[in-house]
Design an enzyme around this catalytic site. Sequence first.
Site, PDB file in Angstrom:
ATOM      1  N   GLY A  18       0.840  -1.208   0.000  1.00 15.91           N
ATOM      2  CA  GLY A  18       0.000   0.000   0.000  1.00 15.91           C
ATOM      3  C   GLY A  18       0.867   1.248   0.000  1.00 15.91           C
ATOM      4  N   ASP A  64      -4.534 -12.533   1.962  1.00 15.76           N
ATOM      5  CA  ASP A  64      -5.522 -11.659   2.585  1.00 15.76           C
ATOM      6  C   ASP A  64      -5.498 -11.941   4.085  1.00 15.76           C
ATOM      7  OD1 ASP A  64      -7.953 -10.562   3.579  1.00 15.76           O
ATOM      8  OD2 ASP A  64      -8.791 -10.600   1.548  1.00 15.76           O
ATOM      9  N   TYR A 153     -14.918   1.157   8.747  1.00 11.71           N
ATOM     10  CA  TYR A 153     -13.507   1.472   8.962  1.00 11.71           C
ATOM     11  C   TYR A 153     -13.272   1.925  10.409  1.00 11.71           C
ATOM     12  CZ  TYR A 153      -8.891   3.512   7.950  1.00 11.71           C
ATOM     13  OH  TYR A 153      -7.550   3.810   7.944  1.00 11.71           O
ATOM     14  N   GLN A 170      -3.079  -9.066  28.780  1.00 12.61           N
ATOM     15  CA  GLN A 170      -2.909 -10.485  29.119  1.00 12.61           C
ATOM     16  C   GLN A 170      -1.451 -10.930  29.001  1.00 12.61           C
ATOM     17  OE1 GLN A 170      -5.714 -12.381  26.435  1.00 12.61           O
ATOM     18  NE2 GLN A 170      -7.356 -12.288  27.946  1.00 12.61           N
ATOM     19  N   THR A 183      -2.322  11.288   5.754  1.00 19.77           N
ATOM     20  CA  THR A 183      -0.933  11.190   5.285  1.00 19.77           C
ATOM     21  C   THR A 183      -0.936  11.266   3.760  1.00 19.77           C
ATOM     22  OG1 THR A 183      -0.465   9.794   7.188  1.00 19.77           O
ATOM     23  CG2 THR A 183       1.143   9.726   5.417  1.00 19.77           C
TER      24      THR A 183
END
Length: 339
Positions: A18, A64, A153, A170, A183
């Site tokens: 990305g 994915d 989102y 934990q 950005t």
Amino acid sequence: MQQMTTFKPTVLVAGGAGFIGSHLCEALLYRGHRVICVDSFLSGLRENVLPLTNHPGFTLIEADVTQPLTISGPVEQIYNLACAASPPQYQADPVHTMLTNVLGCGNLLELAEAKGARYLQASTSEVYGDPLSHPQNEDYWGNVNCTGPRACYDEGKRAAETMCFDYLRQGRVDVRVARIFNTYGPQMRPDDGRIISNLICQALQDQPMTVYGDGTQTRSFCYVSDLVRGLMALMDVGQAPEGAINLGNPGEFSILELVDIIRDRLPGVAQPVFMALPTDDPQRRQPDITRARTLLGWQPKVPLSEGLGLTIPWFASQVGAEAPTPVRAERVAARSMAR
Ligand code: UDP
């Protein structure tokens, strides 16, 4: 005799093809790490990591993160940047966006636990929703519409944060959470639909810039190299901070101001056109970065004017337009210094 290359610890970057992920992969390779880039290529682009594929320390895996991930060998650090971040893109398949954030975070935390890896979650200023507190510091709990079109989102990232801090409490994974504000920079997709890409590409192609609403809404824009430095500083800091950390540039601009700044750089552009404001569009956004400054010694270095000067030629190369000539850029720089 064959020469052996020694690498620093192995880092997995989910969403590594990305916009931000590909810059991060490059910075990590530059620092000497072995990098495993995982991307589904739903919004990431192969071209973003093409120059890295010849590097001996770089591995590219198409996967994915909604599916469990098996990685052989050691992994010391995991950055999770896997999710479309532009509203039109993450709303195109909202259920998948939610699953990417929730299942993706769960799968990668499981991997981090199995490998004993440190984990950094890319969260977002969207957890603040349409903020009632300004500027936003990390103690603000936000104002998010959990049934609106942005919720896939916003709520997905909020749930991911929840899971991260449960793993941390934990004692299962050493977790860090970065809340990333808007950005921009090279390697953004020209068609990703966000404000910087839209306005610059429209201006370069002599189209009117599209302003949603009356343009008084504000955003704070961080240049990508600053952001990547912040992410790495957060991953590297010895003690995991107790909560999330804002990473962004506190310079706040209205959309109309941004239009003017771009028109200064690309003179001759038509008057903007005004269009409907998207549902639940936040009215203001500005990070309070006191925690990042104090805990990481981090702050952005690249002002918007300089960052845009580095970004416009990228978009020009993508849309086949002529970038501003150095003479034109110098003239504009001189003009803005005179102000
Ligand atoms: N926006 C705009 N014109 C565009 C794209 C976006 O006026 O062509 C506005 C949008 O409504 C929002 C701001 O610019 O108020 C930032 O939008 P973007 O999609 O970049 O990111 P967001 O911060 O909303 O996730």
